[in-house]
Design an enzyme around this catalytic site. Structure first.
Site, mmCIF file in Angstrom:
data_model
loop_
_atom_site.group_PDB
_atom_site.id
_atom_site.type_symbol
_atom_site.label_atom_id
_atom_site.label_comp_id
_atom_site.label_asym_id
_atom_site.label_seq_id
_atom_site.Cartn_x
_atom_site.Cartn_y
_atom_site.Cartn_z
ATOM 1 N N THR A 91 29.510 31.413 22.509
ATOM 2 C CA THR A 91 28.503 32.279 21.875
ATOM 3 C C THR A 91 27.914 33.292 22.859
ATOM 4 O OG1 THR A 91 26.704 30.796 22.482
ATOM 5 C CG2 THR A 91 27.802 30.356 20.375
ATOM 6 N N ASP A 151 31.903 35.755 38.804
ATOM 7 C CA ASP A 151 30.978 34.686 38.392
ATOM 8 C C ASP A 151 30.160 34.237 39.606
ATOM 9 O OD1 ASP A 151 29.942 31.979 37.899
ATOM 10 O OD2 ASP A 151 31.002 32.177 36.001
ATOM 11 N N ASP A 193 30.063 30.347 40.378
ATOM 12 C CA ASP A 193 31.348 29.851 40.901
ATOM 13 C C ASP A 193 31.580 30.336 42.327
ATOM 14 O OD1 ASP A 193 31.938 28.433 38.645
ATOM 15 O OD2 ASP A 193 33.310 29.919 37.805
HETATM 16 C C1 PRP Z 1 25.130 33.475 34.990
HETATM 17 C C2 PRP Z 1 24.080 34.161 35.828
HETATM 18 C C3 PRP Z 1 22.964 34.351 34.855
HETATM 19 C C4 PRP Z 1 23.688 34.596 33.557
HETATM 20 C C5 PRP Z 1 23.656 36.067 33.268
HETATM 21 O O1 PRP Z 1 24.857 32.139 34.883
HETATM 22 O O2 PRP Z 1 23.722 33.452 36.985
HETATM 23 O O3 PRP Z 1 22.120 33.223 34.746
HETATM 24 O O4 PRP Z 1 25.043 34.171 33.759
HETATM 25 O O5 PRP Z 1 24.190 36.324 32.037
HETATM 26 P P1 PRP Z 1 23.322 36.869 30.818
HETATM 27 O O6 PRP Z 1 22.438 37.946 31.330
HETATM 28 O O7 PRP Z 1 24.379 37.387 29.864
HETATM 29 O O8 PRP Z 1 22.570 35.714 30.233
HETATM 30 P P2 PRP Z 1 25.844 31.123 34.130
HETATM 31 O O9 PRP Z 1 25.467 31.020 32.687
HETATM 32 O O10 PRP Z 1 27.265 31.471 34.421
HETATM 33 O O11 PRP Z 1 25.450 29.733 34.734
HETATM 34 P P3 PRP Z 1 25.545 29.192 36.247
HETATM 35 O O12 PRP Z 1 24.490 29.914 37.044
HETATM 36 O O13 PRP Z 1 25.234 27.746 36.085
HETATM 37 O O14 PRP Z 1 26.922 29.451 36.772
HETATM 38 N N1 URA Z 2 27.278 35.919 34.951
HETATM 39 C C1 URA Z 2 27.965 36.082 36.102
HETATM 40 O O1 URA Z 2 27.964 35.197 36.977
HETATM 41 N N2 URA Z 2 28.615 37.242 36.292
HETATM 42 C C2 URA Z 2 28.635 38.226 35.377
HETATM 43 O O2 URA Z 2 29.259 39.276 35.622
HETATM 44 C C3 URA Z 2 27.937 38.028 34.178
HETATM 45 C C4 URA Z 2 27.261 36.861 34.003
#
Ligand code: PRP
Ligand code: URA
Length: 209
Positions: free
Chosen positions: A108, A200, A203
């Site tokens: 989603t 990411d 990651d």
């Molecule tokens: C990533 C990032 C933000 C989010 C941004 O986290 O660190 O929190 O995505 O995306 P958005 O603006 O579209 O919400 P992620 O959900 O990958 O989780 P993580 O930090 O646990 O890897």
């Molecule tokens: N979260 C990430 O870590 N990278 C992106 O580019 C978007 C969302």
């Protein structure tokens, strides 16, 4: 509407280039994010109010200045926001740290909250929400909603890289929140990744896939 500040200090921009580079490995990525967070903390605290105090140097009594006003709280969004906390604490060591756990559902693309723990006095603190990436803005928007629901009044958002789409969401939903970035990128791709971005962030920080 909240202001957008792109912190274009040459050291921040230089280090950000290596952070973006896909050939930068986990160890170096982590170190660079830590360094950039520290530099951003320096810039973001530029306007903190000061108050006069009197001290005694070995030579004489003199008036000097110390920080006044509200205490600071850092609120990293888990998990990638954690990568910026230590760098900021190097400059603001007395800050309290709250945590908001959110992940973006890969289907989603909506954020799901799984954890929240905040300092008890958040309503009296100047809070800085930290996340390397502001993509669709969903995660930061939800985190700020959660903080406001719990009484937070002064909130700023600090990210390494943002997409214009995410900035727009925060400006619409939270016009009182100023946004601090190392870079404002071009757009989102079809998977809502920031382009050109850095991939990411979680990651790359933690060496997962
Ligand atoms: C990533 C990032 C933000 C989010 C941004 O986290 O660190 O929190 O995505 O995306 P958005 O603006 O579209 O919400 P992620 O959900 O990958 O989780 P993580 O930090 O646990 O890897
Ligand atoms: N979260 C990430 O870590 N990278 C992106 O580019 C978007 C969302």
């Amino acid at each position: 509407m909240g202001n957008v500040h792109v912190l274009d200090h040459p050291l921040i921009q230089h280090k950000l280039s290596y952070i973006r580079d896909k050939n930068t490995g986990t160890k170096e990525f982590r170190e660079l994010v830590d360094e950039v967070a520290m530099l951003m903390a320096f810039e973001i605290t530029r306007n903190l109010p000061l108050q006069e105090t009197t001290i005694e140097t070995p030579v004489m009594e003199t008036k000097t200045k110390v920080l006044a006003g509200k205490k600071i709280g850092l609120v990293p969004i888990l998990r990638a926001g954690l990568g910026m906390v230590d760098g900021m604490l190097k400059l603001i060591p007395a800050a309290k740290v709250g945590h908001v756990g959110l992940y973006r559902d890969p289907e989603t693309l909506k954020p799901v909250e799984y954890y929240i723990k905040l300092p008890s006095d958040i309503e009296e603190r100047e809070l800085i929400v930290i996340d390397p990436m502001l993509a669709t803005g969903g995660s930061a928007n939800d985190a700020i909603d959660s903080l406001k629901k719990r009484g937070a009044k002064n909130i700023r958002l600090m990210c390494l890289i943002a997409a214009p789409e995410g900035v727009e969401v925060i400006q619409e939903q939270h016009p009182d929140v100023d946004i601090y970035l190392a870079a404002l990128d071009e757009k989102l791709d079809e998977k809502a990744y920031i382009v050109p971005g850095l991939g990411d962030a979680g990651d790359r920080l933690f060496g997962t896939k």
